[in-house]
Structure formats: C-alpha cells, structure tokens
Design an enzyme around this catalytic site. Structure first.
Site, PDB file in Angstrom:
ATOM      1  N   CYS A  71       2.937  16.841  10.574  1.00  0.00           N
ATOM      2  CA  CYS A  71       3.409  16.185   9.348  1.00  0.00           C
ATOM      3  C   CYS A  71       2.718  16.740   8.100  1.00  0.00           C
ATOM      4  O   CYS A  71       3.201  16.529   6.999  1.00  0.00           O
ATOM      5  CB  CYS A  71       3.186  14.688   9.450  1.00  0.00           C
ATOM      6  SG  CYS A  71       1.449  14.268   9.696  1.00  0.00           S
ATOM      7  N   ARG A 105      11.306  15.491   3.897  1.00  0.00           N
ATOM      8  CA  ARG A 105      10.800  14.236   3.338  1.00  0.00           C
ATOM      9  C   ARG A 105      11.635  13.863   2.125  1.00  0.00           C
ATOM     10  O   ARG A 105      12.000  12.710   1.924  1.00  0.00           O
ATOM     11  CB  ARG A 105       9.321  14.371   2.911  1.00  0.00           C
ATOM     12  CG  ARG A 105       8.319  14.644   4.013  1.00  0.00           C
ATOM     13  CD  ARG A 105       8.182  13.482   4.985  1.00  0.00           C
ATOM     14  NE  ARG A 105       7.904  12.205   4.360  1.00  0.00           N
ATOM     15  CZ  ARG A 105       6.688  11.767   3.999  1.00  0.00           C
ATOM     16  NH1 ARG A 105       5.628  12.513   4.245  1.00  0.00           N
ATOM     17  NH2 ARG A 105       6.518  10.582   3.447  1.00  0.00           N
TER      18      ARG A 105
HETATM   19  N1   CP Z   1       2.794  13.953   5.516  1.00  0.00           N
HETATM   20  C1   CP Z   1       2.365  13.261   4.447  1.00  0.00           C
HETATM   21  O1   CP Z   1       2.595  12.072   4.315  1.00  0.00           O
HETATM   22  O2   CP Z   1       1.691  14.016   3.544  1.00  0.00           O
HETATM   23  P1   CP Z   1       0.895  13.478   2.256  1.00  0.00           P
HETATM   24  O3   CP Z   1      -0.327  12.799   2.775  1.00  0.00           O
HETATM   25  O4   CP Z   1       0.599  14.695   1.469  1.00  0.00           O
HETATM   26  O5   CP Z   1       1.787  12.517   1.534  1.00  0.00           O
HETATM   27  N1  NVA Z   2      -2.712  10.505  10.217  1.00  0.00           N
HETATM   28  C1  NVA Z   2      -2.748  11.069   8.913  1.00  0.00           C
HETATM   29  C2  NVA Z   2      -1.372  11.283   8.373  1.00  0.00           C
HETATM   30  C3  NVA Z   2      -1.309  12.035   7.076  1.00  0.00           C
HETATM   31  C4  NVA Z   2       0.077  12.167   6.531  1.00  0.00           C
HETATM   32  C5  NVA Z   2      -3.538  10.171   7.973  1.00  0.00           C
HETATM   33  O1  NVA Z   2      -3.458   8.938   8.091  1.00  0.00           O
HETATM   34  O2  NVA Z   2      -4.247  10.681   7.122  1.00  0.00           O
END
Ligand code: CP
Ligand code: NVA
Length: 294
Positions: free
Chosen positions: A251, A279
């Site tokens: 992600c 996204r």
């Molecule tokens: N994947 C995601 O939510 O990235 P950010 O933390 O940059 O928003």
């Molecule tokens: N598991 C991660 C996801 C980031 C998009 C966090 O919580 O930082």
C-alpha cells in the site's frame, strides 16, 4: 456494495471529465492525526476534480478531544462541511466522530482499519486479474495491522481466499478474524493464519506486504521489529513460490530492504504505483456514493 464501488470507480477512471462539476460548492473536511501522502493527496485532488473543495486540518497543535470533545468537533464540523475524512490513532475516535456528525465520515486509517486502501486495492486486483472470486492472496509480515484487518474483511466479502503469514505474537485481532470468517462462509472463501512464509505464499495469485514500521510504532521498537519480521521479508526467492503470474502489492509507504527487497518492489511483478493511482479513482467513488450522487 464493494462490487458497486469497484464498478463506479472504474467508470470514473475511464471518464473523469463526466464528473467534473458533480460536487460544485461541496466541501470535505480532512482531519489528520498522522502523516500521509497518498490518502491526503488522493482525497484532496479527488474533491478538486469533482468540482468541490477539501480543507486539510493538521491537528498537531490542537489535538482531537483535548480542547473540546470529539462529539463537539463532530457537531460543529457538520455545520460547515458536507463530508469528513479522518486519519486517527484510535478506531474508537473515528467511531465517536461518525456517531456524532450529521454528515458522512470516512475512515482514512486508524490503528485497526484502512478500508479505503483495500477498496482501491480490490479495484487494482480486478484490473490485473479480471476477477476477484477464487483468487488467492497472501499477506506476509506484521499480521496485527490495519492493512491486514481490512484485507481480511475485504477479501472475505468478495470471495478472495486469504492467508496471513506472520510471527505468532503478531497475529490479527481475533474479533476481526471472526467477522471475516462469517463473510467467508457467505462468499465460500478460505482464511488461513500461518506462521510459515514459504507455505503461505505457495501458489498464490497475489503477495501483499506492508511496512513493519506503521506510523504509530515508536522509534525505539524498530531494531527489535526488524529482527522479528526479517523471516517474513518478501524476497525474489519467496515470490518464486507464488504463481508464475503472481503480482506483488504494497500500500506504500515502503522501505526497500525491510518488508520486501528492492528487487521485488522495483521488479516486473510489482504493481505498487497502480495501487497508489487507484486511490484517487476509488476515493471519488466513495465520496460520490456517500453523497448519493451515484
Ligand atoms: N497507503 C497510504 O495510505 O499512504 P499514506 O500514508 O501516504 O496516505
Ligand atoms: N500499516 C501502515 C499503513 C500505512 C498506509 C500504518 O498504519 O502506518
């Protein structure tokens, strides 16, 4: 609902100009307790491209629930904006915000869930594999994690078989597994929690990794976590256990040399930037659905 969002997000992605004025004079309030690139940018750009406006609130200087209650923040914000999105530490806080707002509140990530990420990931998987039901996805790494919990719920709703490969002490929350099991019964899919990474990725269509250093993890835990999760690093060797046409997902943000090697994330099987792009398209579908525009 999930299928419906995927289908709308695909339509919006193909013809974004059709939706350019749909949210004229509508405003989204975005509250962030943690950092973000993708979530912030995709929601803000999404609102702009739909003809609306987004307000970014960094609440470092006035923490949520300190100067006034979360209930009062929710009630006040509802008088100004049409929709809210919040990235908060605690799942309880977002539920309090949502329960007291009179406008829709979107979860932009909490300690337990990251639903918008997984909705857009399902769109990305559908684009790459042309189906969802019957696919096999394996998550490798920190199992007690917002991405894992939302993957468990999302995959089990759409009928993707999911295995989680993680250290015993870092397994997903039991109550989330129970909810996912209920979905899996309906969608006729399978959920497995395994501690052996090689076995878990055997013959899967999708290998998914997430950072070992989620935003809430304190710096002093980093060395210990690297030791704990090292056997769960996605390497080219591990990827070779998956199907030949398997895709690699993360992600983002990602750290090369931690949850996966650079060779994997920068390699042919990696689709991480398609994930990031989607996204935007999925956020638009989510916003429009909640505002009854689609
Ligand atoms: N994947 C995601 O939510 O990235 P950010 O933390 O940059 O928003
Ligand atoms: N598991 C991660 C996801 C980031 C998009 C966090 O919580 O930082």
């Amino acid at each position: 609902m999930v299928d419906d969002l995927i289908s709308h997000a695909s339509k919006i992605k193909k013809n974004p100009e059709k939706y350019f004025d749909i949210l004229k004079s509508k405003t989204m309030l975005m509250i962030f307790e943690k950092p973000s690139l993708r979530t912030r940018a995709s929601f803000e750009v999404g609102m702009t491209q739909l003809g609306g406006h987004a307000i970014y609130m960094d609440i470092k200087d006035s923490p949520l629930g300190k100067k006034e209650s979360i209930e009062d923040t929710a009630k006040t914000s509802s008088r100004y904006c049409d929709i809210m999105m919040a990235r908060l530490f605690k799942q309880d806080s977002i539920e309090k915000l949502a329960n007291n707002a009179t406008v829709p509140v979107i979860n932009g990530l909490t300690d337990i869930f990251h639903p918008c990420q997984i909705l857009s990931d399902l769109l990305t998987i559908y684009e790459k594999k042309n189906k969802l039901k019957g696919l096999k996805l394996c998550f490798v790494g920190d199992g007690n994690n917002n991405i894992v919990h939302s993957l468990l719920l999302g995959c089990s709703i759409v009928g993707i078989n999911i295995s989680i490969s993680c250290p015993k002490k870092h397994e997903p929350l039991g109550w989330v597994i129970d909810l996912a099991e209920k979905n899996a019964k309906k969608s006729d899919s399978k959920i497995e929690i395994l501690n052996n990474a090689e076995k878990a990725v055997d013959n899967v269509d999708i290998v998914y990794a997430d950072t070992w250093m989620s935003y809430h993890i304190p710096k002093e835990q980093e060395d210990e976590r690297i030791k704990t999760f090292k056997p769960y690093q996605v390497t080219a060797k591990l990827m070779a256990n998956a199907k030949e046409d398997a895709i690699f997902m993360n992600c983002l943000p990602a750290i090369r040399g931690q949850e996966q090697t650079a060779e994997v994330i920068d390699g042919k099987q990696s689709i991480v930037f398609d994930q990031a792009e989607n996204r935007l398209h999925m956020q638009k579908a989510i916003i429009l659905k909640l505002l009854h525009k689609i």
